[in-house]
Write an enzyme that holds these catalytic residues in place. Structure first.
Site, PDB file in Angstrom:
ATOM      1  N   ARG A   1      -3.758   1.978  12.485  1.00  0.00           N
ATOM      2  CA  ARG A   1      -5.417   2.546  12.077  1.00  0.00           C
ATOM      3  C   ARG A   1      -6.547   1.317  12.336  1.00  0.00           C
ATOM      4  NH1 ARG A   1      -5.507   6.792   7.802  1.00  0.00           N
ATOM      5  NH2 ARG A   1      -3.514   7.422   7.632  1.00  0.00           N
TER       6      ARG A   1
ATOM      7  N   GLU B   1       1.002  -1.187  -0.076  1.00  0.00           N
ATOM      8  CA  GLU B   1       0.008   0.099   0.030  1.00  0.00           C
ATOM      9  C   GLU B   1       0.920   1.484   0.059  1.00  0.00           C
ATOM     10  OE1 GLU B   1      -3.562   2.077   2.536  1.00  0.00           O
ATOM     11  OE2 GLU B   1      -3.439   0.112   2.371  1.00  0.00           O
ATOM     12  N   LYS B   2       2.148   1.265   0.839  1.00  0.00           N
ATOM     13  CA  LYS B   2       2.870   2.212   0.805  1.00  0.00           C
ATOM     14  C   LYS B   2       4.441   1.812   0.733  1.00  0.00           C
ATOM     15  CE  LYS B   2       0.031   4.374   4.257  1.00  0.00           C
ATOM     16  NZ  LYS B   2      -0.880   3.267   4.855  1.00  0.00           N
TER      17      LYS B   2
ATOM     18  N   ASP C   1      -3.195  -2.600   3.128  1.00  0.00           N
ATOM     19  CA  ASP C   1      -3.258  -2.783   4.642  1.00  0.00           C
ATOM     20  C   ASP C   1      -4.638  -3.533   4.848  1.00  0.00           C
ATOM     21  OD1 ASP C   1      -1.109  -0.784   5.070  1.00  0.00           O
ATOM     22  OD2 ASP C   1      -2.413   0.966   5.499  1.00  0.00           O
TER      23      ASP C   1
ATOM     24  N   TYR D   1       0.332  -1.827  13.256  1.00  0.00           N
ATOM     25  CA  TYR D   1      -0.597  -1.129  12.418  1.00  0.00           C
ATOM     26  C   TYR D   1      -1.399  -0.272  13.142  1.00  0.00           C
ATOM     27  CZ  TYR D   1      -4.115  -0.451   8.885  1.00  0.00           C
ATOM     28  OH  TYR D   1      -4.923   0.294   8.181  1.00  0.00           O
TER      29      TYR D   1
ATOM     30  N   ASP E   1      -7.358  -3.831   5.832  1.00  0.00           N
ATOM     31  CA  ASP E   1      -8.779  -2.884   6.239  1.00  0.00           C
ATOM     32  C   ASP E   1      -9.515  -2.882   4.655  1.00  0.00           C
ATOM     33  OD1 ASP E   1      -7.553  -0.644   5.033  1.00  0.00           O
ATOM     34  OD2 ASP E   1      -7.395   0.317   6.714  1.00  0.00           O
TER      35      ASP E   1
END
Length: 636
Positions: A330, A7-8, A103, A328, A105
């Site tokens: 979030r 994701e990043k 991520d 993580y 989610d």
């Protein structure tokens, strides 16, 4: 060639660290020794197209265009990250296999899925995509996640849920924002009057709270305390419990509003004997508070340090990505996988190094204690936010980073402490036909509580409790030495702060007006998500709808007028709570995307017709936008 899509960039680097070396760094990717490639998104590389992408006429904001409803939804490349999208498009063509490492989610699931779809990856290759769920950037954890890949198709419902959220937010936000902004402009207001299915109910909470405070009229109410004495001359106090016959003189919360009634009780009991109706004693065992999810951490940090939700999220991202000191951030979960229990000694050892202030707490922790936090049945895509096993000099952290790390570390260390044990006593006494209640609480075993200072709310609660009560049993006699009148004033609601506004968003069922929905949402869904709440609050400040006065949060005139212009359904949490319940059901295959979207499209014309433009008359100010923000993943 296997292509890993993170994701990043920070996650991509963490993955590359445990994959075959030597490695070659390219523009937007890392090539491994075996020819495989690690690349990355930079959050969402794609976003919902603006209305004018469907019809150039929509570039002009006009009332007669509304509602705007796309027939065939379009995604466009985000201008700032077009280059990285091109890199991924080329790599996806070359790849024999793909590993999705967004991520863990629904947004993380969607953002890689939508790139794979946008780049027209063939169906056979898409069917074979593997999913890697990483919530801890330390090498051991990353290696473990890479060894436990799952078929990506298992997560399709999660992606569909995120897609439904994105498109529904676009439909609602674009149409309602254009409508209210046009009404504001006609009244002389230059700013954007944005409306969103989450941001507007949050603003509504503050507007209504401010209104309740402004309209509040204090009323006196009265309590009666009886000073009692036993045969052995031990004294204690008991509080009068009004009977049903007193209801005409009480408010809806049971407070006695009649002074003469209270004075009459005092006259009747003073100097009179009393009989103990019941005496109860029990030992209460309170387990340690669960490790943090993001909202709980933001609330505690706001209360203790006055930090905003966004400040806490930004600090957490740094502790996770740059320092690799927490997992993580979030996360919406407060439990841990059972297999994490064995890491306890290593995590505690790291805490003692990073945060020397907690070294004594670590030294007294008992790693043999296994509490309720380790529970596989409660862990889904995420687990709680905890420290990692990484050891580094805490002096390298900023002051705020140290504060947040210490909160997370203390909460984790508490899991290895025994329960707090309290001795609770209740004595019920009858005097002259009236019922009186005495309560006492005494701490017998501090347990985990020794790690935490007492909060203001706890201090206020303890002020109402006696430290001890005489040893009494049913049938014992006591003497009422005197009755004591206590005159108090009803208090207005407190203004919102960062902590209480976040708490309201997290426990939104309290503010939901629909009884059935309240039942559904109690202890489940909140307003917004862990990842979006901080940004939503900050957006309301940026738009000029909220302002801070010290730690207090209040609505501005523009914020109040916007809420007054909208139908109640748009300003209360009920609608968005329903959305979240349905989106969650979609992610679990218990509801359908099409039905959800069709229902919203049917409601839009009625919502638009119910807005009251005249509310904005006389509203001045507002900053004209330099460039209107494009619709993206976080529109709310």
């Amino acid at each position: 060639m296997i292509l890993y899509i993170a994701e990043k960039p920070s996650l991509a680097r963490a993955m590359a660290e445990v994959l075959p070396k030597p490695q070659q760094k390219g523009e937007g990717f890392i090539r491994l020794a075996n020819g495989d490639v690690v690349s990355w998104c930079i959050g969402h590389l794609l976003e919902q197209a603006e209305p004018d992408a469907y019809d150039p006429v929509f570039k002009q904001w006009r009332r007669e265009h509304l509602p705007i409803i796309p027939d065939d939804w379009k995604l466009v490349a985000k201008p700032k990250t077009k280059k990285q999208l091109a890199v991924l498009k080329k790599l996806l063509k070359e790849a024999d296999a793909i590993v999705h490492a967004g991520d863990p989610d629904r947004e993380g699931q969607l953002l890689v899925d939508e790139v794979i779809s946008y780049c027209k990856v063939p169906a056979t290759k898409r069917e074979a995509v593997q999913r890697c769920l990483i919530s801890d950037l330390n090498p051991t954890a990353v290696k473990k996640s890479l060894a436990a890949l799952k078929p990506n198709k298992e997560f399709v419902p999660l992606s569909v849920s995120a897609l439904a959220r994105s498109r529904a937010d676009w439909l609602y936000g674009i149409n309602m924002t254009r409508l209210c902004t046009l009404a504001g402009r006609s009244a002389g207001y230059n700013g954007v009057l944005s409306v969103g299915r989450v941001q507007t109910p949050v603003l509504g909470l503050v507007v209504r709270r401010d209104r309740d405070i402004a309209d509040f009229k204090p009323k006196p109410f009265y309590e009666v305390q009886a000073l009692l004495q036993t045969d052995s001359e031990e004294q204690f106090r008991a509080k009068w419990q009004p009977s049903e016959a007193c209801q005409p003189w009480q408010d809806e919360e049971g407070r006695v509003l009649s002074r003469s009634l209270a004075e009459n009780v005092i006259r009747r009991i003073t100097g009179q004997p009393g009989t103990v109706l019941a005496a109860d004693r029990k030992r209460q065992r309170i387990p340690p508070p669960l490790p943090y999810n993001l909202s709980a951490l933001q609330i505690d940090a706001a209360r203790r340090f006055g930090l905003s939700a966004k400040q806490v999220l930004d600090v957490c991202q740094g502790l996770y990505e740059r320092h690799k000191l927490i997992t993580y951030p979030r996360s919406d979960n407060r439990y841990l996988p059972a297999e994490h229990f064995g890491l306890g000694p290593s995590v505690l050892a790291a805490i003692a190094v990073v945060c020397p202030a907690l070294a004594p707490a670590v030294a007294q922790a008992d790693t043999g204690i296994r509490g309720r936090a380790w529970n596989d049945s409660k862990v889904e895509a995420h687990h709680a936010i905890i420290p990692t096993t990484r050891k580094t000099d805490g002096a390298r952290l900023s002051g705020t980073e140290r504060q947040i790390y210490e909160l997370v570390a203390r909460q984790y260390a508490a899991q290895f402490y025994p329960h707090q044990e309290l001795d609770e006593k209740k004595v019920e006494v009858e005097i002259a036909g009236g019922r009186f209640l005495a309560k006492a609480r005494q701490q017998m075993v501090p347990g985990w509580k020794a790690l935490f200072s007492q909060s203001k709310d706890e201090q206020e609660e303890d002020d109402e409790l006696q430290s001890r009560l005489p040893a009494l049993k049913a049938g014992d006699r006591v003497q009422c030495l005197q009755g004591e009148l206590q005159e108090k004033q009803t208090q207005p609601p407190r203004p919102f702060t960062d902590a209480t506004l976040l708490s309201a968003m997290t426990h939104i069922a309290r503010y939901v007006t629909d009884g059935e929905l309240k039942k559904i949402l109690r202890d489940t869904d909140g307003l917004g998500t862990e990842a979006t709440r901080a940004g939503i609050i900050e957006l309301l400040f940026t738009r000029g709808f909220l302002e801070r006065q010290g730690r207090q949060i209040h609505a501005t005139e523009a914020g109040c007028r916007l809420i007054a212009s909208l139908p109640e359904s748009a300003t209360t949490p009920d609608m968005t709570a329903r959305w979240e319940a349905v989106l969650d059901a979609i992610s679990r295959k218990q509801a359908g995307y099409r039905q959800f979207m069709e229902q919203l499209q049917g409601q839009l014309p009625m919502l638009i017709d119910s807005v009251r433009p005249e509310t904005f008359r006389g509203l001045q100010g507002g900053k004209p936008p330099r460039k209107r923000k494009r619709a993206g993943k976080r529109r709310a």
